[in-house]
Design an enzyme around this catalytic site. Structure first.
Site, PDB file in Angstrom:
ATOM      1  N   TYR A 154      12.049  -1.380 -59.562  1.00  0.00           N
ATOM      2  CA  TYR A 154      11.033  -1.184 -58.519  1.00  0.00           C
ATOM      3  C   TYR A 154       9.852  -2.147 -58.648  1.00  0.00           C
ATOM      4  O   TYR A 154       8.724  -1.802 -58.311  1.00  0.00           O
ATOM      5  CB  TYR A 154      10.553   0.279 -58.504  1.00  0.00           C
ATOM      6  CG  TYR A 154      11.687   1.260 -58.363  1.00  0.00           C
ATOM      7  CD1 TYR A 154      12.406   1.332 -57.165  1.00  0.00           C
ATOM      8  CD2 TYR A 154      12.071   2.072 -59.422  1.00  0.00           C
ATOM      9  CE1 TYR A 154      13.472   2.212 -57.031  1.00  0.00           C
ATOM     10  CE2 TYR A 154      13.146   2.952 -59.296  1.00  0.00           C
ATOM     11  CZ  TYR A 154      13.834   3.020 -58.098  1.00  0.00           C
ATOM     12  OH  TYR A 154      14.888   3.885 -57.977  1.00  0.00           O
ATOM     13  N   GLY A 177      16.928   9.733 -61.082  1.00  0.00           N
ATOM     14  CA  GLY A 177      15.606  10.267 -61.375  1.00  0.00           C
ATOM     15  C   GLY A 177      15.250  10.361 -62.842  1.00  0.00           C
ATOM     16  O   GLY A 177      14.150  10.806 -63.187  1.00  0.00           O
ATOM     17  N   ARG A 236      16.251   3.506 -62.250  1.00  0.00           N
ATOM     18  CA  ARG A 236      15.177   3.144 -63.172  1.00  0.00           C
ATOM     19  C   ARG A 236      15.643   3.163 -64.640  1.00  0.00           C
ATOM     20  O   ARG A 236      15.350   2.239 -65.395  1.00  0.00           O
ATOM     21  CB  ARG A 236      14.035   4.159 -63.008  1.00  0.00           C
ATOM     22  CG  ARG A 236      12.771   3.826 -63.747  1.00  0.00           C
ATOM     23  CD  ARG A 236      11.802   5.031 -63.673  1.00  0.00           C
ATOM     24  NE  ARG A 236      11.661   5.536 -62.321  1.00  0.00           N
ATOM     25  CZ  ARG A 236      10.759   5.102 -61.449  1.00  0.00           C
ATOM     26  NH1 ARG A 236       9.907   4.169 -61.794  1.00  0.00           N
ATOM     27  NH2 ARG A 236      10.697   5.619 -60.240  1.00  0.00           N
ATOM     28  N   CYS A 271      -6.535 -10.024 -52.746  1.00  0.00           N
ATOM     29  CA  CYS A 271      -7.834  -9.729 -52.149  1.00  0.00           C
ATOM     30  C   CYS A 271      -8.010  -8.242 -51.910  1.00  0.00           C
ATOM     31  O   CYS A 271      -8.219  -7.799 -50.776  1.00  0.00           O
ATOM     32  CB  CYS A 271      -7.976 -10.507 -50.849  1.00  0.00           C
ATOM     33  SG  CYS A 271      -7.780 -12.269 -51.109  1.00  0.00           S
ATOM     34  N   GLU A 272      -7.858  -7.443 -52.950  1.00  0.00           N
ATOM     35  CA  GLU A 272      -8.090  -6.001 -52.865  1.00  0.00           C
ATOM     36  C   GLU A 272      -8.672  -5.541 -54.189  1.00  0.00           C
ATOM     37  O   GLU A 272      -8.165  -5.914 -55.248  1.00  0.00           O
ATOM     38  CB  GLU A 272      -6.763  -5.242 -52.657  1.00  0.00           C
ATOM     39  CG  GLU A 272      -6.060  -5.610 -51.392  1.00  0.00           C
ATOM     40  CD  GLU A 272      -5.559  -4.412 -50.605  1.00  0.00           C
ATOM     41  OE1 GLU A 272      -5.747  -3.277 -51.064  1.00  0.00           O
ATOM     42  OE2 GLU A 272      -5.004  -4.646 -49.533  1.00  0.00           O
ATOM     43  N   ARG A 295       3.332  -0.741 -57.896  1.00  0.00           N
ATOM     44  CA  ARG A 295       3.424   0.640 -58.367  1.00  0.00           C
ATOM     45  C   ARG A 295       2.080   1.281 -58.760  1.00  0.00           C
ATOM     46  O   ARG A 295       1.881   2.465 -58.487  1.00  0.00           O
ATOM     47  CB  ARG A 295       4.444   0.762 -59.507  1.00  0.00           C
ATOM     48  CG  ARG A 295       5.875   0.397 -59.055  1.00  0.00           C
ATOM     49  CD  ARG A 295       6.936   0.760 -60.089  1.00  0.00           C
ATOM     50  NE  ARG A 295       7.043   2.180 -60.272  1.00  0.00           N
ATOM     51  CZ  ARG A 295       6.491   2.840 -61.271  1.00  0.00           C
ATOM     52  NH1 ARG A 295       5.856   2.202 -62.220  1.00  0.00           N
ATOM     53  NH2 ARG A 295       6.609   4.153 -61.338  1.00  0.00           N
ATOM     54  N   GLU A 343      23.339   9.058 -60.548  1.00  0.00           N
ATOM     55  CA  GLU A 343      22.908   7.804 -59.928  1.00  0.00           C
ATOM     56  C   GLU A 343      21.630   7.267 -60.553  1.00  0.00           C
ATOM     57  O   GLU A 343      20.600   7.168 -59.890  1.00  0.00           O
ATOM     58  CB  GLU A 343      22.679   8.047 -58.428  1.00  0.00           C
ATOM     59  CG  GLU A 343      23.860   8.660 -57.717  1.00  0.00           C
ATOM     60  CD  GLU A 343      23.555   9.032 -56.259  1.00  0.00           C
ATOM     61  OE1 GLU A 343      22.385   9.286 -55.928  1.00  0.00           O
ATOM     62  OE2 GLU A 343      24.492   9.046 -55.473  1.00  0.00           O
TER      63      GLU A 343
HETATM   64  C1  LIG Z   1      16.168   6.415 -55.669  1.00  0.00           C
HETATM   65  C2  LIG Z   1      17.443   7.132 -55.758  1.00  0.00           C
HETATM   66  C3  LIG Z   1      18.160   7.104 -56.961  1.00  0.00           C
HETATM   67  C4  LIG Z   1      17.657   6.430 -58.218  1.00  0.00           C
HETATM   68  O1  LIG Z   1      16.480   6.981 -58.675  1.00  0.00           O
HETATM   69  P1  LIG Z   1      15.918   6.536 -60.116  1.00  0.00           P
HETATM   70  O2  LIG Z   1      14.660   7.285 -60.255  1.00  0.00           O
HETATM   71  O3  LIG Z   1      15.704   5.068 -60.061  1.00  0.00           O
HETATM   72  O4  LIG Z   1      16.948   6.907 -61.116  1.00  0.00           O
HETATM   73  C5  LIG Z   1      19.384   7.728 -56.981  1.00  0.00           C
HETATM   74  N1  LIG Z   1      19.885   8.352 -55.882  1.00  0.00           N
HETATM   75  C6  LIG Z   1      19.207   8.389 -54.715  1.00  0.00           C
HETATM   76  C7  LIG Z   1      19.805   9.067 -53.561  1.00  0.00           C
HETATM   77  C8  LIG Z   1      17.974   7.790 -54.620  1.00  0.00           C
HETATM   78  O5  LIG Z   1      17.300   7.841 -53.467  1.00  0.00           O
END
Ligand SMILES: *Cc1c(COP(=O)(O)O)cnc(C)c1O
Length: 422
Positions: free
Chosen positions: A380, A242, A287, A350-351, A319, A284
Site C-alpha cells: 500500500y 487483514g 500486507r 505542499c501540505e 498512509r 487472502e
Molecule cells: C484488501 C483485501 C485483502 C488484503 O488485505 P490485507 O490487509 O492486505 O491482508 C484481502 N481480501 C480482500 C477482499 C480485500 O479487500
C-alpha cells in the site's frame, strides 16, 4: 512483538544497511532517490510461512497491496493464488502469465471492463458483492465459480477506513439482515451460475485471531443453513486477508502460525457442531506478504527546528494522511557517534500534513545529503502512490541474493506529458 526490517537486513561497520545483500547507499547511487527496495527472499519466505501455517488451504495474495510482473511471478512460483480487483491488476497478472484458474476477481463495483477481461481470461473465481451483479453474471454465464461476499458483522477493531466486516459499510451482503442467505438463493436459482462457496473479509491490520474465529463460527453457521435449505454443500470458505503487521518496533502483529492454528481449530469445531463437512479454506493476505519486504530510501534535503525534510512524501506514502499511520526511520550509508534526538521526518509536498514519520530518534548530526531508510513500505505504498505536485513516482528495485534488479522504473517527465494530450 516483532522487528520491522526484512529478515536479511544487516548493518555493516561503516553504517551501511544491506537488504537482500545489497547496500542501500549503492542502490541510491545507482537508481536515485527516493526509491523502494523490495526483498524477494522476504516475499518468498512469507508466502511459504502462510502455506505452512494453513496446510491444505488456498493462499491467495491480495495483489492490491503491491503488484508488478516480477511480484506476480514470485507469488505464482510459491504456489499462491492471486486476488485482483480491477482490469488493471488483471492485465499485470496476465502479462506475468499468472494461471487464470488461480485468480480471484473482487470488487464492490466491478466495471463492465473488469468483468469482460476476467471472463475473457477465464479467472477461476468471482466474488459477488451485490444483487445487481448476480443478474449481470446470470446473463454472462461465466465458467468461473462464484463466491458470495458476506458481511459477517464482526468488528476487526481496526481503523474505520479498513473495517470491512461490519454492517453499514459498502462491501458484501449482511448476514444479520438475511441478505447473504438471499444472495445464495439467487445464485443457486440461476442455472448458468456455479456457486463455489462463501467469502468474507474483516478488514486490514487485524492483530488478534479472535475476530477471525468469530467470523468462522458465523460463516460455518451459514454454510450449514445453506445445506439445510438447499441440500447443497458448499466446499469453499474464504476468510479474506487483514493479517496485521508491525510498523514500528514492538508493535503487535498477527503471525501466520498463531492465526492458522486458531482458525483451523475453530473451523473444525464449528463444522463438527453443525455436522457439516469441513470446507476448503482460502485466505487472502496482502500486507502480511509484502509489507516488510519493502524499504524506502530518501535523501535529506533540509533540516530545521526538529524537522527533517526528504525528497519524497505523501505521493509515495499516503498512509499517514489516510490512517494516521506511524513509521520509524533510520540513517543509512554512513556511521556516526552523535547522540540521537527526536525529530519528525516530513516530505516535500505542499501540505502541512505531509509527514512521513513523527517523533523518531535520529542522530543529531543528520544533514542534507544524508540517506534515510523507512521500513515496512512494501504494501500500500507504491500501490497507492500519486503524482501530487507532479512529482514522479519512485522506482521499485528488487533485491535479493546479493543482487539488485530494476522492477518498476522511475517515472520521467515524458511519462507525465504522455497523458497530457490537450
Ligand atoms: C484488501 C483485501 C485483502 C488484503 O488485505 P490485507 O490487509 O492486505 O491482508 C484481502 N481480501 C480482500 C477482499 C480485500 O479487500
Amino acid at each position: 512483538m516483532s522487528g520491522v526490517w526484512p529478515g536479511s537486513a544487516f548493518t555493516r561497520r561503516d553504517g551501511e544497511l544491506l537488504v537482500g545483500g545489497v547496500g542501500l547507499r549503492d542502490l541510491a547511487e545507482r537508481f536515485g532517490t527516493p526509491l523502494h527496495a523490495l526483498d524477494e527472499e522476504e516475499v518468498r519466505r512469507r508466502c511459504q510461512a502462510f502455506r505452512r501455517a494453513f496446510p491444505g488451504a488456498d493462499v491467495a495474495y491480495a495483489g492490491k497491496a503491491f503488484l508488478c510482473r516480477a511480484m506476480a511471478g514470485w507469488v505464482a512460483e510459491e504456489g499462491l493464488a492471486l486476488d485482483v480487483c480491477s482490469a488493471g491488476e488483471l492485465a499485470v497478472a496476465r502479462a506475468a502469465g499468472f494461471p487464470a484458474g488461480r485468480i480471484l476477481l473482487h470488487g464492490n463495483a466491478k466495471t463492465p471492463e473488469d468483468l469482460h477481461d476476467a471472463l475473457e481470461y477465464g479467472v477461476g473465481r468471482i466474488v459477488v458483492d451485490s444483487f445487481h451483479e448476480i443478474c449481470r453474471l446470470a446473463t454472462l454465464r461465466p465458467a468461473s465459480r462464484l463466491l458470495v461476499r458476506v458481511t459477517p458483522g464482526v468488528d476487526g477493531h481496526t481503523h474505520a477506513a479498513m473495517n470491512t466486516g461490519v454492517d453499514g459499510q459498502k462491501f458484501g451482503f449482511p448476514l444479520s439482515t438475511g441478505a447473504a442467505a438471499e444472495a445464495v438463493r439467487r445464485v443457486l436459482a440461476q442455472p448458468g451460475l456455479t456457486l463455489g462457496g462463501l467469502h468474507c473479509h474483516l478488514g486490514s491490520q487485524i492483530t488478534g485471531a479472535a475476530a477471525y474465529e468469530e467470523a468462522v463460527r458465523r460463516m460455518v453457521a451459514l454454510l450449514a443453513a445453506v445445506r439445510e435449505e438447499h441440500g447443497v454443500t458448499l466446499d469453499e470458505l474464504d476468510l479474506g486477508g487483514g493479517f496485521g503487521v508491525a510498523y514500528r518496533p514492538g508493535e503487535p502483529e498477527l503471525d501466520p502460525e498463531t492465526a492458522g492454528e486458531a482458525i483451523g481449530k475453530t473451523l473444525r469445531a464449528a463444522c463438527a457442531e453443525h455436522r457439516t463437512p469441513v470446507p476448503r479454506l482460502t485466505i487472502e493476505p496482502g500486507r502480511a506478504i509484502v509489507a516488510r519486504a519493502g524499504v524506502t530510501v530518501y535523501r535529506v534535503l533540509g533540516v530545521k527546528r526538529g524537522l527533517v525534510a526528504v525528497d519524497g512524501g505523501m505521493s509515495d506514502n499516503p498512509r499517514p494522511g489516510l490512517y494516521g499511520a506511524r513509521y520509524t526511520a533510520r540513517l543509512v550509508g554512513r556511521r556516526t557517534t552523535c547522540a540521537e534526538r527526536e525529530v519528525t521526518v516530513v516530505g516535500r509536498h505542499c501540505e502541512a500534513g505531509d509527514v512521513l514519520a513523527r517523533d523518531v530518534p535520529l542522530p543529531a548530526d543528520v544533514r542534507p545529503g544524508d540517506l534515510l531508510a523507512v521500513p515496512v513500505t512494501g504494501a500500500y505504498h507504491h500501490a497507492m502512490a500519486s503524482n501530487y505536485n507532479l512529482v514522479r513516482r519512485p522506482p521499485v528495485v528488487g533485491v535479493g541474493f546479493g543482487r539488485a534488479r530494476l522492477l518498476v522504473r522511475r517515472e520521467t517527465p515524458e511519462d507525465l506529458l504522455l497523458r497530457d494530450v490537450g
